[in-house]
Design a protein around this motif. Sequence first.
Motif, short mmCIF file in Angstrom:
data_model
loop_
_atom_site.label_atom_id
_atom_site.label_comp_id
_atom_site.label_asym_id
_atom_site.label_seq_id
_atom_site.Cartn_x
_atom_site.Cartn_y
_atom_site.Cartn_z
N MET A 174 -1.40 -0.32 -11.05
CA MET A 174 -1.46 -0.86 -12.44
C MET A 174 -0.54 -1.83 -12.78
O MET A 174 -0.66 -2.61 -13.80
CB MET A 174 -1.60 0.24 -13.46
N ARG A 175 0.58 -1.93 -11.89
CA ARG A 175 1.45 -2.95 -12.03
C ARG A 175 1.66 -3.73 -10.98
O ARG A 175 1.34 -3.63 -9.82
CB ARG A 175 2.98 -2.17 -12.14
N GLU A 176 2.16 -5.10 -11.32
CA GLU A 176 2.64 -6.26 -10.31
C GLU A 176 3.49 -5.61 -9.33
O GLU A 176 4.47 -4.89 -9.76
CB GLU A 176 2.75 -7.53 -10.57
N GLY A 177 3.76 -6.07 -8.10
CA GLY A 177 4.70 -5.65 -7.21
C GLY A 177 4.39 -4.57 -6.38
O GLY A 177 3.18 -3.93 -6.17
N VAL A 178 5.62 -4.00 -5.50
CA VAL A 178 5.38 -3.13 -4.47
C VAL A 178 6.37 -1.78 -5.14
O VAL A 178 7.29 -2.02 -5.54
CB VAL A 178 5.91 -3.58 -3.22
N ALA A 179 5.68 -0.57 -5.06
CA ALA A 179 6.41 0.51 -5.48
C ALA A 179 7.29 1.02 -4.04
O ALA A 179 6.81 1.16 -3.01
CB ALA A 179 5.48 1.74 -5.67
N LEU A 180 8.65 1.10 -4.31
CA LEU A 180 9.40 1.82 -3.26
C LEU A 180 9.42 3.22 -3.25
O LEU A 180 9.98 3.70 -4.26
CB LEU A 180 10.87 0.91 -3.74
N VAL A 181 8.93 3.84 -2.15
CA VAL A 181 8.91 5.32 -2.29
C VAL A 181 10.03 5.65 -1.26
O VAL A 181 9.69 5.39 -0.01
CB VAL A 181 7.38 5.76 -1.80
N VAL A 182 10.93 6.44 -1.74
CA VAL A 182 11.99 7.22 -0.72
C VAL A 182 11.58 8.46 -0.35
O VAL A 182 11.16 9.39 -1.44
CB VAL A 182 13.20 6.98 -1.41
N THR A 183 11.33 8.99 0.80
CA THR A 183 10.89 10.17 1.24
C THR A 183 11.58 10.65 2.51
O THR A 183 11.97 9.79 3.34
CB THR A 183 9.29 10.31 1.12
N PRO A 184 12.18 11.67 2.70
CA PRO A 184 12.70 12.17 3.82
C PRO A 184 11.85 12.53 4.97
O PRO A 184 12.20 12.92 6.08
CB PRO A 184 13.64 13.33 3.44
N LEU A 185 10.70 12.85 4.74
CA LEU A 185 9.53 13.25 5.72
C LEU A 185 8.81 12.22 6.29
O LEU A 185 7.86 11.51 5.60
CB LEU A 185 8.66 14.10 5.07
N VAL A 186 9.08 11.83 7.52
CA VAL A 186 8.34 10.73 8.33
C VAL A 186 6.92 10.91 8.56
O VAL A 186 6.08 10.16 8.37
CB VAL A 186 9.08 10.54 9.63
N ALA A 187 6.73 12.40 8.85
CA ALA A 187 5.25 12.77 8.98
C ALA A 187 4.49 12.47 7.76
O ALA A 187 3.29 11.96 7.76
CB ALA A 187 5.13 14.15 9.56
N LEU A 188 4.96 12.91 6.45
CA LEU A 188 4.32 12.95 5.31
C LEU A 188 4.37 11.29 5.03
O LEU A 188 3.15 10.80 4.47
CB LEU A 188 4.98 13.51 4.27
N MET A 189 5.03 10.27 5.35
CA MET A 189 5.13 8.95 5.06
C MET A 189 4.03 8.40 5.96
O MET A 189 3.21 7.52 5.33
CB MET A 189 6.50 8.60 5.57
N LYS A 190 3.86 8.57 7.11
CA LYS A 190 2.75 8.00 7.88
C LYS A 190 1.70 8.46 7.30
O LYS A 190 0.52 7.87 7.41
CB LYS A 190 3.05 8.64 9.38
#
Length: 583
Positions: free
Chosen positions: A53-69
């Motif tokens: 709902m907002r312009e731009g990109v959400a920066l999501v910090v997570t330690p779980l590479v598998a979850l990230m993918k």
Amino acid sequence: MTSLETLKYYWGYESFRPVQEEVIDIALKGRDVLAVLPTGGGKSVCFQVPAMMREGVALVVTPLVALMKDQVQNLESRGIKALAVHTGMTRRDVDLALNNASYGDFKFLYVSPERLSTELFQSYLDVLDISFIVVDEAHCISQWGYDFRPDYLQIGRLRDRVDAPVIALTATATPEVSRDIMDKLRFREPCELRSGFERPNLNYVVRKTEDKLGQLLSVCRGVKGSGIVYLRHRSKCEEVAALLKSEGVEASFYHAGLEPFTRGVRQKEWKEGRIRVMVCTNAFGMGIDKPDVRFVVHLDLPDSIEAYYQEAGRAGRDGEKSYAVLLWNDNDAKRLRQLTATAFPGLDYIEDIYQKLHVFFGIPYEQGIGRQLKFRIEDFCRQFSLNRSKTFYALHYLEQSDHISYAEDVEISTRVHITVDRNALYDTDLPEPEMVSLLETLMRNCTGIFSYAVPINEAVISASMGIGVPQLRQLLYRLSLEHVINYIPCDVSNVIFLHHNRLMPGNVELDSRRYNMLLETARKRTEAIIDYASQTGICRSRCLLEYFGQKDSSDCGCCDVCRPGSSTRQRAEAYRNRLDSAE
């Protein structure tokens, strides 16, 4: 679109779960917010909806590479552009991803915490239009948390350069940890929303028994559907899985020591129902969203109530009746206390491991900063005749003290070093014309390739030459046989990253006061999980909820303490009667 319309349009849900909409509303007003939601409580919706709902990109910090993918793939399947930057990617791949996030129409950029402080990432901060800073597994930023990671401290420093609200998310935070999260993330004003931690469909059962395998078989036979069995040690996983299979239960095993391909196959087979019961260490389950898990059994005492609540909470995410079973005995409590002591080797020992680590790789004093070292703890311990457990925990403390990063199962890119002098290279007689073409391509694309082994992007190099990746690897191998290059094939390995140059003995800062604080906190967590298992006078659900600060709860009516007719309930009632008569 409203937040509900956005939810329906992209995710197809007709309504929000408890607390989700409140978190979204606060975030859309530009305020920082910490959401403490139970495992399976829909944390991703809390940041994905406002980001859309907002312009731009959400920066999501997570330690779980598998979850990230997995989340990137899930978003892309809904027509939402997302990408990820994590350990194991080449500099070229990271540069390309950050460039796309800066100048493309991407909505989500997933980043592992150790990437935040890199020079390349920092160089893009001024051109990244960041809508929200999202912190998943936010308890990792707190030294009071059960899974502190020093790389998370970089997130707070982002706020010096990024003017965007923070959405912090965790499933396990005591009130003390929540306060620390908001402090470390520099909340402009405290704002915490907690969903009730009750799981009314989840039946907590604790059994003190010497016959754990017999009890496990009873659960597998008595409860239909998919299950997870947690063990502490890898070696026991295969043994227990084999026992279950011999008894007619379709089971397999999973732990971090298996090849990544094997782990991926087994995870897929379990999610699809072809494996009914997965016997595993705590390496299994993070980020896996399988809603119809009917039981989770712990055959060992977990390290903490936080870990137990998160792992047990993987059962019954679809809201149907499910079971969380903990099997234990006095030996388990004794071993857990011993393990807590082992997890804190002396500071002199930790400093000795620091020095031996540099000796192992031949790194002299005042050198080593930024080195990425392929590491096998077994080889390291063998060379110096070290105890593996003590060494592992010493490395873990060095990581928490910000001297190193220790990453498991990192994808290491193919690396190539041209060993022949540049001028002499043109006089070298090579048996295949393709070898000349490959060398020219490498020289064009890889800066520094004459000085040291540089990572190469196999897909880019092979595409430039009009050949496939397997052909490229064969060609690289044959060039190495001609003694023209050093060829280090791609691999998956544990890796240690050195944060600074090697320090002289006595100059390794380890902070004895912080060490003692962490040791005392670990002991309290150990006693808390032992107390949970051994007590028979308080509803299991209430006991867990009170640990996380939720005081206004009632008996669940379905755990082993509450269930009518159970021996535990009878003991609990007798105990309460004794208390009443004493008054």
